[in-house]
Design an enzyme around this catalytic site. Structure first.
Site, mmCIF file in Angstrom:
data_model
loop_
_atom_site.group_PDB
_atom_site.id
_atom_site.type_symbol
_atom_site.label_atom_id
_atom_site.label_comp_id
_atom_site.label_asym_id
_atom_site.label_seq_id
_atom_site.Cartn_x
_atom_site.Cartn_y
_atom_site.Cartn_z
ATOM 1 N N ARG A 1 -10.095 2.241 6.715
ATOM 2 C CA ARG A 1 -9.325 1.556 5.574
ATOM 3 C C ARG A 1 -10.564 1.280 4.679
ATOM 4 O O ARG A 1 -10.053 1.038 2.847
ATOM 5 C CB ARG A 1 -9.135 -0.088 5.861
ATOM 6 C CG ARG A 1 -8.015 0.108 6.546
ATOM 7 C CD ARG A 1 -7.589 -2.093 6.939
ATOM 8 N NE ARG A 1 -6.554 -2.042 8.410
ATOM 9 C CZ ARG A 1 -5.395 -1.958 7.521
ATOM 10 N NH1 ARG A 1 -4.580 -1.701 7.193
ATOM 11 N NH2 ARG A 1 -4.316 -2.783 9.423
ATOM 12 N N ASP B 1 -4.387 2.197 6.860
ATOM 13 C CA ASP B 1 -5.865 2.692 8.335
ATOM 14 C C ASP B 1 -4.856 3.994 9.560
ATOM 15 O O ASP B 1 -3.976 3.804 9.388
ATOM 16 C CB ASP B 1 -5.966 1.654 8.993
ATOM 17 C CG ASP B 1 -4.313 1.204 9.824
ATOM 18 O OD1 ASP B 1 -3.777 1.296 8.922
ATOM 19 O OD2 ASP B 1 -4.713 0.466 10.943
ATOM 20 N N ASP C 1 1.155 -0.922 0.048
ATOM 21 C CA ASP C 1 -0.258 -0.011 -0.310
ATOM 22 C C ASP C 1 0.656 1.032 0.113
ATOM 23 O O ASP C 1 0.513 2.380 -1.052
ATOM 24 C CB ASP C 1 -1.049 -0.266 1.406
ATOM 25 C CG ASP C 1 -0.725 0.192 2.531
ATOM 26 O OD1 ASP C 1 0.992 -0.492 2.098
ATOM 27 O OD2 ASP C 1 -1.061 0.386 3.275
ATOM 28 N N ASP D 1 7.152 3.686 3.115
ATOM 29 C CA ASP D 1 7.838 4.459 4.515
ATOM 30 C C ASP D 1 9.092 5.341 4.262
ATOM 31 O O ASP D 1 9.849 5.246 3.571
ATOM 32 C CB ASP D 1 6.432 4.891 5.732
ATOM 33 C CG ASP D 1 6.641 5.933 6.431
ATOM 34 O OD1 ASP D 1 7.528 6.764 5.827
ATOM 35 O OD2 ASP D 1 6.466 6.109 6.961
HETATM 36 P P1 IMP Z 1 7.989 1.702 6.460
HETATM 37 O O1 IMP Z 1 8.362 0.149 6.989
HETATM 38 O O2 IMP Z 1 8.138 2.931 7.086
HETATM 39 O O3 IMP Z 1 8.094 1.628 5.357
HETATM 40 O O4 IMP Z 1 6.588 1.431 6.667
HETATM 41 C C1 IMP Z 1 4.897 0.849 5.758
HETATM 42 C C2 IMP Z 1 3.659 0.109 6.252
HETATM 43 O O5 IMP Z 1 3.818 0.987 7.618
HETATM 44 C C3 IMP Z 1 3.024 0.187 5.289
HETATM 45 O O6 IMP Z 1 2.560 -0.634 4.934
HETATM 46 C C4 IMP Z 1 2.016 1.039 6.414
HETATM 47 O O7 IMP Z 1 1.380 0.134 6.840
HETATM 48 C C5 IMP Z 1 2.420 1.454 7.282
HETATM 49 N N1 IMP Z 1 2.327 3.460 7.210
HETATM 50 C C6 IMP Z 1 3.554 4.104 6.244
HETATM 51 N N2 IMP Z 1 3.068 5.117 6.366
HETATM 52 C C7 IMP Z 1 1.548 5.101 6.384
HETATM 53 C C8 IMP Z 1 0.698 6.020 6.175
HETATM 54 O O8 IMP Z 1 0.443 7.045 5.940
HETATM 55 N N3 IMP Z 1 -0.454 5.770 6.482
HETATM 56 C C9 IMP Z 1 -0.549 4.590 6.786
HETATM 57 N N4 IMP Z 1 -0.074 3.716 7.110
HETATM 58 C C10 IMP Z 1 1.193 3.819 6.948
#
Ligand code: IMP
Length: 179
Positions: free
Chosen positions: A168, A162, A103, A106
């Site tokens: 969601r 979410d 989705d 980040d």
């Molecule tokens: P990462 O490990 O920091 O890349 O984060 C990945 C996961 O964090 C994603 O698959 C989402 O489930 C969640 N996430 C990161 N940013 C957001 C946001 O802005 N809204 C909702 N979920 C987020």
């Protein structure tokens, strides 16, 4: 301006559903060009990618498989940094082209963890498709093969994403209103 309240935060409309669908359709066009003739399995990462995966797969032309994997790594509005085990790999992915469907990417910590675990199953290649990407938060070097939209480093909800378990179901994507 459409505002949604979820728990303690307010969110304003950011990406309307029509734009999301157009972006996903364009991603599918690229994949259809790239993946023709390969043995492809799409792997949607639950929970967030369920809507993205459902919309994308409708536009994928070559014969392919789709499955969903799960891990949990996020609580509230910031990355916890904790990584969890990937569950749900029941298919033989040996020598296949795996396309991870996320989705949002980040920091990239979750993605790195997923790829590390998938490599153990010896797929032929691993590609990454993410609906949203926050380049300013990204800490990894992993190439993101298909990116729908790059967005600023703000928290977003809707279209599968979410905030504390809610939001969601929203067809559009909303961005947190700074408090
Ligand atoms: P990462 O490990 O920091 O890349 O984060 C990945 C996961 O964090 C994603 O698959 C989402 O489930 C969640 N996430 C990161 N940013 C957001 C946001 O802005 N809204 C909702 N979920 C987020």
């Amino acid at each position: 301006m459409e505002i949604r309240k979820i728990h303690d935060k307010e969110f304003k409309l950011f990406i309307p559903n029509s734009q999301i669908r157009a972006v996903i359709s364009a991603m599918a066009d690229s994949m259809n060009r790239d993946l023709e003739g390969r043995d492809v399995i799409f792997m949607g990462i639950l929970n967030g990618a369920f809507m993205f995966a459902a919309e994308l797969i409708k536009h994928i032309a070559p014969s392919c498989q789709i499955t969903f994997l799960k891990l949990a790594s996020y609580a509230g509005t910031s990355s916890t940094g904790t990584v969890k085990r990937l569950i749900g790999i029941n298919e033989d992915i040996h020598n296949k082209t795996v396309v991870i469907l996320e989705d949002i990417v980040d920091t990239g910590i979750t993605l790195e963890n997923i790829i590390r675990q998938l490599r153990g199953y010896e797929p032929g290649e691993i590609r990454v498709a993410t609906l949203l990407h926050k380049p300013d938060a990204y800490q990894k070097d992993i190439v993101l093969d298909y990116v729908g939209l790059e967005i600023p480093n703000d928290f977003v909800v809707g279209f599968g994403l979410d905030y504390k378990g809610f939001g969601r179901n929203l067809p559009d994507i909303y961005r947190v209103v700074a408090s």
